[in-house]
Design a protein around this motif. Structure first.
Motif, PDB file in Angstrom:
ATOM      1  N   ILE A   1       0.320  -1.222   0.009  1.00 59.12           N
ATOM      2  CA  ILE A   1       0.274  -0.166   0.195  1.00 59.12           C
ATOM      3  C   ILE A   1       0.733   1.649  -0.215  1.00 59.12           C
ATOM      4  CG2 ILE A   1      -1.917   1.973   1.135  1.00 59.12           C
ATOM      5  CD1 ILE A   1      -2.477  -1.365  -0.042  1.00 59.12           C
ATOM      6  N   LYS A   2       1.479   1.497   0.827  1.00 59.61           N
ATOM      7  CA  LYS A   2       2.885   2.684   1.123  1.00 59.61           C
ATOM      8  C   LYS A   2       3.685   2.446  -0.260  1.00 59.61           C
ATOM      9  CE  LYS A   2       6.255   4.246   4.042  1.00 59.61           C
ATOM     10  NZ  LYS A   2       7.106   4.374   5.567  1.00 59.61           N
ATOM     11  N   SER A   3       3.783   1.045  -0.801  1.00 58.94           N
ATOM     12  CA  SER A   3       4.803   1.912  -2.106  1.00 58.94           C
ATOM     13  C   SER A   3       3.476   2.022  -3.451  1.00 58.94           C
ATOM     14  CB  SER A   3       5.092   0.669  -2.698  1.00 58.94           C
ATOM     15  OG  SER A   3       6.057   0.171  -3.948  1.00 58.94           O
ATOM     16  N   LEU A   4       2.217   1.647  -3.299  1.00 55.60           N
ATOM     17  CA  LEU A   4       1.552   2.631  -4.750  1.00 55.60           C
ATOM     18  C   LEU A   4       1.087   3.298  -4.292  1.00 55.60           C
ATOM     19  CD1 LEU A   4      -0.327  -0.630  -5.030  1.00 55.60           C
ATOM     20  CD2 LEU A   4       0.506  -0.043  -6.596  1.00 55.60           C
TER      21      LEU A   4
ATOM     22  N   ARG B   1       2.495   7.172  -6.372  1.00 58.80           N
ATOM     23  CA  ARG B   1       1.407   8.205  -7.146  1.00 58.80           C
ATOM     24  C   ARG B   1       2.275   9.172  -6.425  1.00 58.80           C
ATOM     25  NH1 ARG B   1       0.304   3.672  -7.829  1.00 58.80           N
ATOM     26  NH2 ARG B   1      -1.148   2.493  -9.361  1.00 58.80           N
ATOM     27  N   GLN B   2       2.589   9.536  -5.799  1.00 54.94           N
ATOM     28  CA  GLN B   2       3.452  10.406  -4.682  1.00 54.94           C
ATOM     29  C   GLN B   2       1.609  11.613  -4.234  1.00 54.94           C
ATOM     30  OE1 GLN B   2       4.336  13.200  -8.276  1.00 54.94           O
ATOM     31  NE2 GLN B   2       6.416  11.833  -8.067  1.00 54.94           N
ATOM     32  N   PHE B   3       1.460  10.393  -3.335  1.00 54.10           N
ATOM     33  CA  PHE B   3      -0.199  10.810  -2.167  1.00 54.10           C
ATOM     34  C   PHE B   3       0.298  10.731  -1.030  1.00 54.10           C
ATOM     35  CE2 PHE B   3      -3.559   8.499  -5.300  1.00 54.10           C
ATOM     36  CZ  PHE B   3      -3.511   9.755  -6.026  1.00 54.10           C
TER      37      PHE B   3
ATOM     38  N   VAL C   1      -9.652   1.873  -4.937  1.00 53.47           N
ATOM     39  CA  VAL C   1     -10.249   2.338  -5.776  1.00 53.47           C
ATOM     40  C   VAL C   1      -9.595   4.173  -5.713  1.00 53.47           C
ATOM     41  CG1 VAL C   1     -12.349   4.030  -6.456  1.00 53.47           C
ATOM     42  CG2 VAL C   1     -12.795   1.736  -5.606  1.00 53.47           C
ATOM     43  N   GLY C   2      -8.961   4.161  -5.043  1.00 55.27           N
ATOM     44  CA  GLY C   2      -8.303   5.274  -4.660  1.00 55.27           C
ATOM     45  C   GLY C   2      -6.761   5.943  -4.670  1.00 55.27           C
ATOM     46  N   LEU C   3      -6.087   4.390  -4.971  1.00 53.78           N
ATOM     47  CA  LEU C   3      -5.404   4.244  -5.466  1.00 53.78           C
ATOM     48  C   LEU C   3      -5.385   3.284  -7.541  1.00 53.78           C
ATOM     49  CD1 LEU C   3      -3.216   2.179  -3.140  1.00 53.78           C
ATOM     50  CD2 LEU C   3      -2.462   4.157  -3.753  1.00 53.78           C
ATOM     51  N   GLY C   4      -6.393   3.909  -8.162  1.00 48.38           N
ATOM     52  CA  GLY C   4      -6.688   3.357  -8.670  1.00 48.38           C
ATOM     53  C   GLY C   4      -6.407   2.055  -8.896  1.00 48.38           C
ATOM     54  N   VAL C   5      -6.063   1.451  -8.574  1.00 49.86           N
ATOM     55  CA  VAL C   5      -5.927  -0.392  -9.101  1.00 49.86           C
ATOM     56  C   VAL C   5      -6.696  -1.078  -8.685  1.00 49.86           C
ATOM     57  CG1 VAL C   5      -3.827   0.911  -8.147  1.00 49.86           C
ATOM     58  CG2 VAL C   5      -4.591  -0.778  -6.733  1.00 49.86           C
ATOM     59  N   GLU C   6      -6.727  -2.215  -9.214  1.00 51.12           N
ATOM     60  CA  GLU C   6      -7.348  -3.590  -8.963  1.00 51.12           C
ATOM     61  C   GLU C   6      -7.343  -3.698  -8.124  1.00 51.12           C
ATOM     62  OE1 GLU C   6     -10.775  -4.646 -10.995  1.00 51.12           O
ATOM     63  OE2 GLU C   6      -9.900  -2.532 -12.271  1.00 51.12           O
TER      64      GLU C   6
END
Length: 110
Positions: A14-17, A21-23, A59-64
């Protein structure tokens, strides 16, 4: 791979994703409609989210959703552990789904 290792690997994913995304944690927490504290606990491997929260994070990360479990996002976790992580999570989720289905069956089969 035990439960603690699964939580740690998942949190690193999660942290890497999120970092890709620079979130900030605040950005993702807002997008996933969860608290920053809860997200921090997930990323540190202290908590594991329920299915609905998994969906919200994806959804927040834009991934499946399945991408949250792929350890290839994290360089500190060897790729050979990908299958172990997914298998462990799959088994745990399968057990919980089976228990939930049994409960529903018992409730409505009376």
């Amino acid at each position: 791979m035990g439960g603690k290792e699964v939580k740690l690997a998942f949190g690193k994913n999660i942290k890497s994703l999120r970092a890709q995304r620079q979130f900030s944690q605040a950005d993702l927490a807002e997008r996933a409609d969860i608290s920053i504290t809860f997200l921090s606990n997930i990323e540190r491997g202290l908590k594991f989210p329920k299915a609905e929260t998994l969906y919200q994070i994806a959804v927040g990360l834009g991934v499946e959703i399945y991408e949250l479990f792929i350890t290839g996002h994290v360089t500190t976790v060897a790729p050979k552990n990908n299958k172990k992580l997914v298998d462990c999570i799959s088994k745990d989720m399968s057990n919980k789904v089976n228990k939930a289905m049994e409960s529903v069956f018992k409730k409505y089969s009376k």
